[in-house]
Motif scaffolding. Structure first.
Motif, PDB file in Angstrom:
ATOM      1  N   ILE A  88       0.835  -1.202   0.000  1.00 57.05           N
ATOM      2  CA  ILE A  88       0.000   0.000   0.000  1.00 57.05           C
ATOM      3  C   ILE A  88       0.868   1.249   0.000  1.00 57.05           C
ATOM      4  CG2 ILE A  88      -1.698   1.329   1.325  1.00 57.05           C
ATOM      5  CD1 ILE A  88      -2.822  -1.341   2.346  1.00 57.05           C
ATOM      6  N   ALA A  89       1.940   1.226   0.782  1.00 59.86           N
ATOM      7  CA  ALA A  89       2.854   2.368   0.824  1.00 59.86           C
ATOM      8  C   ALA A  89       3.464   2.625  -0.549  1.00 59.86           C
ATOM      9  CB  ALA A  89       3.960   2.114   1.851  1.00 59.86           C
ATOM     10  N   GLY A  90       3.859   1.561  -1.253  1.00 60.05           N
ATOM     11  CA  GLY A  90       4.439   1.718  -2.580  1.00 60.05           C
ATOM     12  C   GLY A  90       3.453   2.330  -3.566  1.00 60.05           C
ATOM     13  N   LEU A  91       2.197   1.914  -3.492  1.00 56.50           N
ATOM     14  CA  LEU A  91       1.173   2.480  -4.375  1.00 56.50           C
ATOM     15  C   LEU A  91       0.971   3.965  -4.091  1.00 56.50           C
ATOM     16  CD1 LEU A  91      -1.475  -0.403  -4.290  1.00 56.50           C
ATOM     17  CD2 LEU A  91       0.119   0.142  -6.145  1.00 56.50           C
ATOM     18  N   ILE A  92       0.988   4.335  -2.820  1.00 57.31           N
ATOM     19  CA  ILE A  92       0.826   5.744  -2.441  1.00 57.31           C
ATOM     20  C   ILE A  92       1.996   6.576  -2.956  1.00 57.31           C
ATOM     21  CG2 ILE A  92       0.850   7.322  -0.465  1.00 57.31           C
ATOM     22  CD1 ILE A  92      -0.785   5.176   1.057  1.00 57.31           C
ATOM     23  N   ILE A  93       3.206   6.074  -2.771  1.00 61.42           N
ATOM     24  CA  ILE A  93       4.402   6.796  -3.240  1.00 61.42           C
ATOM     25  C   ILE A  93       4.358   6.964  -4.758  1.00 61.42           C
ATOM     26  CG2 ILE A  93       6.913   6.620  -3.490  1.00 61.42           C
ATOM     27  CD1 ILE A  93       6.901   5.165  -0.747  1.00 61.42           C
ATOM     28  N   LEU A  94       3.923   5.931  -5.455  1.00 63.45           N
ATOM     29  CA  LEU A  94       3.825   5.994  -6.910  1.00 63.45           C
ATOM     30  C   LEU A  94       2.867   7.090  -7.351  1.00 63.45           C
ATOM     31  CD1 LEU A  94       4.623   4.536  -9.613  1.00 63.45           C
ATOM     32  CD2 LEU A  94       2.526   3.181  -9.320  1.00 63.45           C
TER      33      LEU A  94
ATOM     34  N   ALA B  74      12.335   6.557  -3.900  1.00 66.28           N
ATOM     35  CA  ALA B  74      11.786   6.860  -2.577  1.00 66.28           C
ATOM     36  C   ALA B  74      11.370   5.588  -1.848  1.00 66.28           C
ATOM     37  CB  ALA B  74      10.598   7.811  -2.713  1.00 66.28           C
ATOM     38  N   ALA B  75      10.759   4.648  -2.560  1.00 66.61           N
ATOM     39  CA  ALA B  75      10.326   3.400  -1.931  1.00 66.61           C
ATOM     40  C   ALA B  75      11.517   2.601  -1.406  1.00 66.61           C
ATOM     41  CB  ALA B  75       9.525   2.560  -2.932  1.00 66.61           C
ATOM     42  N   ILE B  76      12.590   2.569  -2.188  1.00 60.69           N
ATOM     43  CA  ILE B  76      13.794   1.848  -1.748  1.00 60.69           C
ATOM     44  C   ILE B  76      14.407   2.527  -0.538  1.00 60.69           C
ATOM     45  CG2 ILE B  76      16.155   1.227  -2.388  1.00 60.69           C
ATOM     46  CD1 ILE B  76      15.115   0.897  -5.262  1.00 60.69           C
ATOM     47  N   ALA B  77      14.492   3.865  -0.577  1.00 64.79           N
ATOM     48  CA  ALA B  77      15.085   4.592   0.544  1.00 64.79           C
ATOM     49  C   ALA B  77      14.284   4.406   1.818  1.00 64.79           C
ATOM     50  CB  ALA B  77      15.189   6.075   0.190  1.00 64.79           C
ATOM     51  N   LEU B  78      12.957   4.415   1.696  1.00 60.93           N
ATOM     52  CA  LEU B  78      12.095   4.322   2.884  1.00 60.93           C
ATOM     53  C   LEU B  78      11.961   2.900   3.420  1.00 60.93           C
ATOM     54  CD1 LEU B  78       9.217   6.739   1.786  1.00 60.93           C
ATOM     55  CD2 LEU B  78      10.914   7.155   3.573  1.00 60.93           C
TER      56      LEU B  78
ATOM     57  N   ASN C 174      14.155  -5.073  -0.588  1.00 59.82           N
ATOM     58  CA  ASN C 174      13.343  -6.276  -0.454  1.00 59.82           C
ATOM     59  C   ASN C 174      11.897  -6.001  -0.108  1.00 59.82           C
ATOM     60  OD1 ASN C 174      15.439  -8.255  -0.880  1.00 59.82           O
ATOM     61  ND2 ASN C 174      16.271  -7.618   1.093  1.00 59.82           N
ATOM     62  N   SER C 175      11.510  -4.753  -0.053  1.00 57.39           N
ATOM     63  CA  SER C 175      10.180  -4.396   0.427  1.00 57.39           C
ATOM     64  C   SER C 175       9.110  -4.556  -0.639  1.00 57.39           C
ATOM     65  CB  SER C 175      10.182  -2.941   0.908  1.00 57.39           C
ATOM     66  OG  SER C 175      10.388  -2.054  -0.175  1.00 57.39           O
ATOM     67  N   GLY C 176       7.888  -4.723  -0.163  1.00 59.75           N
ATOM     68  CA  GLY C 176       6.740  -4.728  -1.066  1.00 59.75           C
ATOM     69  C   GLY C 176       6.543  -3.370  -1.702  1.00 59.75           C
TER      70      GLY C 176
END
Length: 353
Positions: free
Chosen positions: A115-121, A297-301, A305-307
């Protein structure tokens, strides 16, 4: 549209295969890359992101912001969609599909991260590919340039607060120091570096010199994107092999969000009486994403290996075919669009002036 842009989905698919294979056969190499961090920022990834983003931003002339008033209807619609609707609609779709409907089919430990990745996108409006989409719908080039410049200026200020707010509403812990550092590294630094480079090139050799340099940098930028994807899938490979349906499930809210935002922008422009050459790129800008920034941003946060990282990469995977379908709809509906009452009225008014 270049060969790379036309077949972006194919290149991404190839990178998926290469990344998964490399991650399986040489896992130690990827673990070593993942360990090269400073202040929670992976330095190899940071270098690749700069190589991706800076050449794109060199093309942006922030002086074009002076033209914003000439297209105030289209500008207003796109800003509204990008910053008041898009991130929040994606958060809602993420909660609905990933957090509820698809929950039994996804790894429980990664639900919040997806969900976090979708929001960042969704919180990162597109910068580079917009020019390609605008050209395909015969969009007004000055509007496209001024809108992209305005979005980049807003992104510097609004990206971190919106992401932080929505992650907080999702009950996801927000590492604010890392988020702000990401904004500095992946938005502020590239924007400043690109504008310094642009002014120097124009001052020393003019527009021809800048175009020659960009012609050299463009393949480097593309190579950086592909290497980034290989790295991502090198870390994500085991999870994807275990559950390949993850990519399809994550694509569902992304697809719905693209068509919803593009359709809303298109209809609002028609209702306001804006010209089709502005409404087309407005709809496309409102629907597409700055996936390079989102991936970084997703990788940094959340890490390789994160979803969250995987969710942003799914956005890359579906970008071209989905946006080409929106281009087709916009072009095929031009006659219907021009027959709108407000559009006809404003067209007559402009002709009389």
């Amino acid at each position: 549209m270049s060969i790379f842009e036309r077949y972006l989905t194919l290149w991404v698919a190839i990178c998926i295969v290469l990344g998964i294979a490399a991650g399986h056969f040489v896992p130690g190499f990827f673990q070593g890359l993942g360990a090269l961090e400073y202040a929670k920022v992976n330095m190899p990834m940071a270098m690749l992101i700069w190589l991706m983003i800076i050449p794109m931003l060199v093309r942006i002339d922030f002086m074009s912001l002076r033209q914003v008033g000439a297209y105030w209807r289209g500008i207003g619609v796109t800003v509204f969609i990008n910053w008041a609707i898009k991130p929040f609609s994606m958060a809602l779709l993420g909660w609905l599909f990933v957090g509820w409907l698809f929950r039994p089919l996804l790894p429980e430990m990664q639900i919040d991260s997806y969900i976090a990745g979708l929001i960042i996108l969704a919180a990162a409006p597109c910068t580079a590919m917009v020019f390609v989409w605008s050209n395909l719908v015969k969009g007004e080039p000055h509007f496209t340039l001024s809108q992209v410049a305005l979005n980049d200026a807003i992104m510097v200020i609004a990206f971190a607060p919106i992401v932080g707010l929505l992650l907080g509403l999702s009950a996801i812990v927000v590492p604010w120091d890392t988020l702000l550092l990401s904004v500095g590294l992946y938005i502020v630094v590239p924007v400043v570096a690109a504008q310094v480079c642009r002014r120097w090139l124009l001052a020393t050799g003019g527009i021809d010199a800048m175009n020659r340099v960009l012609a050299v940098l463009q393949p480097i930028s593309i190579a950086a994107l592909l290497l980034t994807l290989v790295m991502l899938f090198g870390f994500q490979g085991e999870q994807i092999i275990a559950q390949p349906t993850i990519i399809l499930l994550l694509a569902v809210p992304i697809l719905i969000q693209v068509y919803f935002n593009a359709g809303m922008a298109y209809l609002l422009n028609r209702a306001s009486g804006e010209q089709h050459c502005v409404a087309g790129p407005s709809a496309l800008i409102g629907a597409s994403n700055f996936f390079e920034l989102a991936v970084a941003a997703a990788i940094a946060l959340f890490g390789f290996n994160s979803g969250a990282a995987l969710a942003t990469v799914v956005g890359v995977l579906v970008e071209v075919p989905v946006m080409l379908s929106v281009v087709w709809i916009v072009n095929r509906s031009k006659e219907w669009y021009d027959n709108g009452a407000a559009v006809r009225r404003n067209t007559k008014s402009r002709a009389a002036e």
